[in-house]
Design a protein around this motif. Structure first.
Motif: not given
Length: 171
Positions: A16, A168-171, A19-20, A148-149, A23
């Motif tokens: 993976d 990616w999903r919202p945190s 995340r940063e 949502r994804r 985004e």
């Protein structure tokens, strides 16, 4: 025959992206393009895909649409939506795009929440092209898609040891 991109051969990495970084790549794609294909659900359950010119604010995309359009009628009945955005493709190494899976809501011009979206909408060029005054903003409703994804694809990520498809999903 020489391989132009030898890192594309063999199995794809299974790592993976942080995340940063993910985004940042998603926001870059959303900000550097303006055409999405929106998929809604027809009354009979069949899919309906429609190209739209969009703007973005964060991870949401939005577009103008008449309330009488098929996509707007579909979304009033079933707000589930998918949107696809792709960068120009010249080969496997340039494969880059995303799919948004989420829900849509339509805001009328008098809704206080709509102002922030209109500020981010690039409507002025349309007005110039159509000979309309720039001091008279559009009154159309805006449809906002909230993810949502997001499934992000970029095969260049393989070069750095990351899987080409990231979620990616919202945190």
């Amino acid at each position: 025959m020489p391989l132009t991109n030898p890192w594309l051969s063999g199995p794809a990495p299974d790592v993976d992206l942080p995340r940063e970084q993910l985004e940042e790549r998603i926001l870059n794609l959303l900000s550097s393009h303006n055409l999405a294909v929106i998929a809604t659900v027809n009354l009979d359950g069949s899919p309906a895909a429609t190209p739209v010119r969009y703007s973005s604010l964060g991870f949401e995309i939005f577009y103008t649409s008449w309330n009488a359009s098929a996509k707007s009628r579909n979304l009033r009945r079933d707000p589930r939506v998918s949107a696809g955005i792709v960068a120009p493709l010249v080969g496997q190494a340039s494969s880059r795009g995303l799919q948004i899976f989420g829900t849509a809501r339509t805001l009328e011009r008098d809704d206080p929440e709509v102002d922030a979206y209109w500020e981010a909408m690039r409507w002025q060029s349309d007005h110039v092209e159509r000979g309309l005054a720039l001091d008279d903003p559009p009154r159309d409703p805006l449809t906002i898609i909230t993810p949502r994804r997001i499934l992000y694809t970029e095969h260049w990520l393989r070069r750095s040891g990351f899987r080409p498809r990231q979620t990616w999903r919202p945190s």
